[in-house]
Design an enzyme around this catalytic site. Structure first.
Site, PDB file in Angstrom:
ATOM      1  N   CYS A  89       0.110  -0.127  17.713  1.00 48.18           N
ATOM      2  CA  CYS A  89       0.604   0.010  16.441  1.00 48.18           C
ATOM      3  C   CYS A  89      -0.438   0.655  15.627  1.00 48.18           C
ATOM      4  O   CYS A  89      -0.321   0.859  14.308  1.00 48.18           O
ATOM      5  CB  CYS A  89       1.446  -0.756  15.773  1.00 48.18           C
ATOM      6  SG  CYS A  89       0.465  -2.345  15.359  1.00 48.18           S
ATOM      7  N   HIS A 128      -5.342   1.393  -2.076  1.00 47.60           N
ATOM      8  CA  HIS A 128      -3.876   1.191  -2.283  1.00 47.60           C
ATOM      9  C   HIS A 128      -3.245   2.415  -2.468  1.00 47.60           C
ATOM     10  O   HIS A 128      -2.257   2.809  -2.036  1.00 47.60           O
ATOM     11  CB  HIS A 128      -3.528   0.439  -3.442  1.00 47.60           C
ATOM     12  CG  HIS A 128      -4.073  -1.128  -3.286  1.00 47.60           C
ATOM     13  ND1 HIS A 128      -4.235  -1.954  -4.402  1.00 47.60           N
ATOM     14  CD2 HIS A 128      -4.774  -1.483  -2.242  1.00 47.60           C
ATOM     15  CE1 HIS A 128      -4.706  -2.957  -3.901  1.00 47.60           C
ATOM     16  NE2 HIS A 128      -5.167  -2.932  -2.675  1.00 47.60           N
TER      17      HIS A 128
HETATM   18  C1  PEP Z   1      -4.256  -2.385  12.829  1.00 44.46           C
HETATM   19  O1  PEP Z   1      -5.142  -3.186  12.632  1.00 44.46           O
HETATM   20  O2  PEP Z   1      -4.441  -1.395  13.815  1.00 44.46           O
HETATM   21  C2  PEP Z   1      -2.912  -2.374  12.199  1.00 44.46           C
HETATM   22  C3  PEP Z   1      -1.824  -1.684  12.513  1.00 44.46           C
HETATM   23  O3  PEP Z   1      -3.086  -3.155  10.990  1.00 44.46           O
HETATM   24  P1  PEP Z   1      -3.677  -2.623   9.601  1.00 44.46           P
HETATM   25  O4  PEP Z   1      -4.020  -0.996   9.885  1.00 44.46           O
HETATM   26  O5  PEP Z   1      -2.611  -2.582   8.783  1.00 44.46           O
HETATM   27  O6  PEP Z   1      -4.898  -3.351   9.359  1.00 44.46           O
END
Ligand code: PEP
Ligand code: MG
Length: 746
Positions: A676, A363
Site C-alpha cells: 500500500c 498536513h
Molecule cells: C507506507 O509507509 O508505505 C505507508 C503506506 O504509510 P505512510 O505513508 O502513511 O507512512
C-alpha cells in the site's frame, strides 16, 4: 523632536508625492524623481536602475550621468557596485567608490569623476525591483540619516511601481504583474490544472505613503497597535488548549508589545512616512532579514513578525482578508503555507494549490492528496508575483507554475491536459472491469483513503475497497483531540459509504512527519526512527484503546479490518492484539454488538519484520507492505528529504529481491499480503510488483485507472522473465529492461 534632516526628508517626500499625483508618463516621472532626489540630497548624481529580467539591471533614469546611457547601460546581477547592491539587498556606502570592492566603471556614463557612492536596493516586501544610487564628486561617506532618506525614496519608487506608475508612454518599466512568469517548485501532488489565482491572504496595497501630520500618524499607529494587541489577546482566549497555536500567538503578543518594533515604526513616521508606510518599511526590513536568516527558529519568528505586520497593515488600511472579492472560476489557491483545516474548508472547489513553503509530508500536502488536487510546494515568490484573478497553469507532475502564461505555453499545456483527459476516458471505460492480465491473473486494486472526502472516489475510481485508511488524518485536521463518539460516528459513516466493500482501518500512525497539533512535540533527533505509530500506542495505550473502541462501535456488527502500523517485531503485534481482545471483552460486557468478522493485520514497514519468526507469519491475519517506509529504511534514505528521496529506484534489483523474499515467506505460511505504499500507484512499479507475486495493491484513487489499464495489457509471466533476466545480468535496476518490454507492446 524631528531634527532638520527629518524635515528635509519630509520635504523630499512631499515633493515626491506631487510627482506621484502628476499625470506625467512613466519615464518623465522617473526623471523627475532622480532630479528631485539629487537636488534634495545635495549630490550631483541620482540614478535609478531597474531589473529588465531576473539577471539584468538597466539604467532607466539619471540626473547627472550621461543621458545617452539611459536604457543603454546594463549590468548583470552582482556586477559592479550597483549589481552588488541588487544581489545582496544591502546598502553600499563608499566615500571612494573606485577603490571599493567590486567597483566596475561604466565608461559610457561618464561616472569616473564621481568619488562617493551610495546605493540602496529598491524592493517591495522582499521582492527585488532595482537599485537607487546617488553619487558625488566630494569624497564623503553618507550619514545614517541620508541613507534612511534614500531608502525612503526607494520605497516610494517600489510602491509606485506596484501601482503601475511607470507604465505608459515611454515607459521605463513593463507593467508589473503583467508578464508571464515560470516558477519552479516541487511536486507534492501530481495532476494538472488551469484556473485563476485566489490569494489566501491578499496583499495589502499602501497608497498613502506620505504623512503630512506626524502627530496624526503617530495617533493612528498607536490606536492600530492597541487594536492589534486586543485582537491577539482575543485569539489567545479562543486558542487555549491548542498548544501550537498558543505558542505562535505568544510570539505575536511578544512582538506586539515589543518596544523596539514600535520605536522603529515611530521613527519612520518622524521621517515623513504615513503610519501604514511606516509599518511596511519595517516589514520590508524584516523580510530582508528573513531572506538571510539561516537558523530555522529565527526564520519562523521573523515569519511571525511578518504576519503580525500584515495584521497591523490590514487594521490601518481597512483591507481585511475579507476583501469582498469572490472566488474566481476554477480557483487556484496561493499561500505561503496553509493548515489542513483551512484547506479542507476550501475543499474540492479548488483546482490547484501553490504554496511558497510546505513539505511533501506536510498536513496540507496530505489533505491535497486526499482531495486529489494538484499541489506545487516551494514555489518561491509566487505570493509577490501573483494577483487575484491572474490566469495560471499548474503542472503538478513537474512541480512547475506558469503564471500569466503566453499563448505558446497555454497551447502546449492544454494539449497535455487534453491527452490526460483522453486517458481518463480510457480509464473510465474499464472502471467496472477487473484488473485481469493477459496471462489471466486477477490483481486486486484497492484505494488508500483517510478522510470522509475520499470516499466518493471508491465508486468513481473503480477500486474494490479501501486497502489503507490512514486514521491519523482525522486527528491531524483538527485542533483538538477528537472524542470517541465523534470517531465512532465518522468510522461508521466511512463503512456506510463503502457499502459493504472492505475497509482496512490503520490505527493511529503519529510521530515522525505526522505530529498532532495538540500533543506535545517530542524533540527527537530522528523522528522517523523514533517514538511513533504503534510504539506510542503501546506505551500510552489510552488513545489506542479509545480508537479500538470507536472502531468496534462503528462496525456495530458489520465486518471490521484493523491494521497496526510500524510493527517491528512479533511481540508488538501480540501486544496490540491483546488490546483488541480487551476492547472486545469490554464491548461484550456492555452488551454491544461485535463485528460479524474481525481481521487483525500489520503493516510491514521495517526490514526487521520481513525476518520475523514463522509464528508471526502464521498468526497475523494479513500483512500490507508500507513501501514508503520500508524503502526508506531499506536504502537508509529519508523519504522526506528532497536530496535523497528519489536517489534509489524502487525497481532496484536488491529491493525487488527483498520483496520477493517477503512474498515467498507469506506463500509458505499462507499469509495474505498486499502493498500500500505510493509505488503501488505507479503503473510500471505496480506491474513489476504484480509480476513478482504481489496480487493485491492499494493506491491513491487516481492511480487505479492507469494501473489497471497497464495490467490489462501485460503478460505477467513475460514481465517476470524480463525482471529475472535483468537480475541475472547484474543490472542495478530492472526498469530499463521493463521499459523496453513495454515499448514492444502493441
Ligand atoms: C507506507 O509507509 O508505505 C505507508 C503506506 O504509510 P505512510 O505513508 O502513511 O507512512
Ligand atoms: Mg508508513
Amino acid at each position: 523632536m524631528p531634527n532638520t534632516f527629518e524635515s528635509e526628508s519630509r520635504k523630499l517626500l512631499g515633493r515626491l508625492r506631487d510627482t506621484m499625483a502628476d499625470k506625467a508618463a512613466g519615464q518623465e516621472r522617473l526623471d523627475k524623481i532622480t532630479h528631485l532626489t539629487a537636488d534634495s540630497m545635495g549630490t550631483e548624481v541620482c540614478s535609478i536602475y531597474l531589473f529588465r529580467d531576473d539577471e539584468t539591471l538597466e539604467l532607466c533614469a539619471t540626473q547627472g550621468l550621461n543621458p545617452e546611457s539611459v536604457h543603454q547601460t546594463r549590468m548583470k546581477l552582482g556586477e559592479g557596485l550597483v549589481g552588488r547592491v541588487a544581489r545582496t539587498g544591502k546598502v553600499i556606502n563608499a566615500a571612494d567608490a573606485p577603490s571599493a570592492k567590486g567597483f566596475r566603471y561604466m565608461p559610457e556614463t561618464g561616472e569616473e569623476i564621481y568619488s562617493s557612492f551610495l546605493g540602496v536596493p529598491i524592493q517591495r516586501l522582499g521582492e527585488k525591483l532595482g537599485v537607487l544610487v546617488v553619487q558625488s564628486k566630494e569624497a564623503r561617506e553618507f550619514s545614517a540619516d541620508e541613507i534612511y532618506a534614500l531608502e525612503v525614496v526607494a520605497m516610494v519608487l517600489a510602491e509606485m511601481a506596484e501601482l503601475g506608475a511607470f507604465v505608459g508612454e515611454g515607459a521605463a518599466l513593463q507593467a508589473r504583474h503583467t508578464q508571464s512568469v515560470l516558477i519552479r517548485g516541487v511536486t507534492a501532488q501530481e495532476g494538472t490544472a488551469e484556473g485563476h489565482i485566489w490569494l489566501h491572504e491578499p496583499r495589502v496595497v499602501v497608497t498613502n505613503l506620505v504623512g503630512d501630520d506626524p502627530a496624526k500618524e503617530h495617533a493612528r499607529l498607536t490606536e492600530a497597535v492597541e487594536n492589534l494587541r486586543v485582537s491577539v489577546d482575543q485569539l489567545m482566549a479562543v486558542a487555549s488548549g491548542d498548544t501550537e497555536q498558543v505558542q505562535v500567538l505568544e510570539a505575536y503578543r511578544m512582538f506586539a508589545n515589543s518596544k523596539g518594533w514600535l520605536r522603529r515604526m515611530e521613527e519612520n513616521i518622524d521621517r515623513g512616512l504615513s503610519a501604514e508606510a511606516a509599518v511596511e518599511k519595517e516589514q520590508s526590513d524584516v523580510r530582508a532579514r528573513m531572506l538571510q536568516a539561516t537558523d530555522a527558529y529565527l526564520r519562523e519568528r521573523l515569519h511571525d513578525l511578518d504576519d503580525l505586520s500584515n495584521r497591523l497593515l490590514r487594521i490601518l488600511t481597512g483591507q481585511g482578508t475579507q476583501t469582498g472579492a469572490e472566488l474566481p472560476e476554477n480557483p487556484i489557491l496561493v499561500a505561503r503555507n496553509i493548515g489542513p483545516g483551512e484547506l479542507l474548508e476550501y475543499g474540492r472547489q479548488l483546482r490547484g494549490i501553490i504554496l511558497e513553503e510546505g513539505s511533501v509530508g506536510s498536513h496540507a500536502a496530505i489533505v491535497a492528496r486526499a482531495l486529489a488536487i494538484p499541489l506545487v510546494i516551494g514555489a518561491k515568490r509566487i505570493q509577490n508575483e501573483a494577483l487575484n484573478g491572474d490566469h495560471v497553469m499548474v503542472d503538478g507532475d513537474q512541480g512547475i507554475v506558469h503564471l500569466r502564461p503566453d499563448d505558446t505555453v497555454v497551447n502546449a499545456f492544454r494539449d497535455k491536459m487534453a491527452m490526460q483527459a483522453k486517458a481518463q476516458e480510457r480509464y473510465a471505460s474499464i472502471r467496472d472491469k477487473p484488473a485481469v492480465t493477459l496471462c489471466g491473473k486477477t490483481i486486486r486494486l484497492d484505494m488508500n483513503a483517510g478522510l470522509m472526502a475520499d470516499l466518493p472516489s471508491l465508486e468513481s475510481s473503480g477500486a474494490e475497497g479501501v486497502g489503507l485508511f490512514r486514521t491519523e488524518l482525522q486527528f491531524l485536521v483538527r485542533s483538538q483531540m477528537p472524542k470517541r463518539t465523534e470517531l465512532a460516528a465518522l468510522y461508521s459513516r466511512v463503512l456506510d459509504a463503502a457499502q459493504g466493500k472492505r475497509v482496512v482501518f490503520r490505527t493511529l500512525d503519529i510521530g515522525s512527519d505526522k505530529v498532532l497539533p495538540y500533543m506535545q512535540a517530542q524533540d527527537e533527533p530522528n523522528p522517523a526512527l523514533g517514538w511513533r505509530a504503534i510504539r506510542v500506542g503501546l506505551d500510552k495505550p489510552g488513545v489506542m484503546r479509545m480508537q479500538l473502541q470507536a472502531l468496534l462501535r462503528a462496525a456495530n456488527g458489520r465486518p471490521l479490518s484493523i491494521m497496526f502500523p510500524f510493527v517491528a517485531q512479533y511481540e508488538e503485534y501480540t501486544a496490540a492484539r491483546a488490546e483488541v481482545n480487551k476492547a472486545i471483552a469490554r464491548e461484550t460486557k456492555l452488551g454491544h454488538a461485535l463485528p460479524e468478522k474481525l481481521e487483525i493485520g500489520a503493516m510491514l514497514e521495517t526490514p526487521s519484520l520481513a525476518f520475523a519468526c514463522k509464528k508471526f507469519y502464521e498468526e497475523v491475519e494479513f500483512l500490507s507492505i508500507g513501501g514508503n517506509d520500508l524503502k526508506q529504511f531499506f536504502f537508509a534514505a529519508d523519504r522526506e528529504n528532497e536530496r535523497v528521496r528519489r536517489r534509489y529506484d524502487t525497481l532496484n534489483v536488491s529491493f525487488l529481491s527483498f520483496i520477493e523474499d517477503i512474498i515467498a515467506r507469506c506463500k509458505a505460511t499462507n499469509t495474505r499480503l498486499s502493498f500500500c505504499g505510493e509505488d503501488a500507484g505507479r503503473p510500471v512499479e505496480a506491474l513489476c510488483l504484480a509480476a513478482i507475486g504481489l496480487h493485491s495493491l492499494s493506491m491513491r484513487p487516481a492511480s487505479v485507472g492507469p494501473v489497471k489499464h497497464l495490467l490489462r495489457r501485460c503478460n505477467l509471466d513475460d514481465v517476470r522473465k524480463v525482471i529475472h533476466d535483468a537480475q541475472d545480468a547484474g543490472e542495478q535496476s530492472v526498469r530499463p529492461a521493463v521499459m523496453e518490454y513495454l515499448r514492444g507492446l502493441s
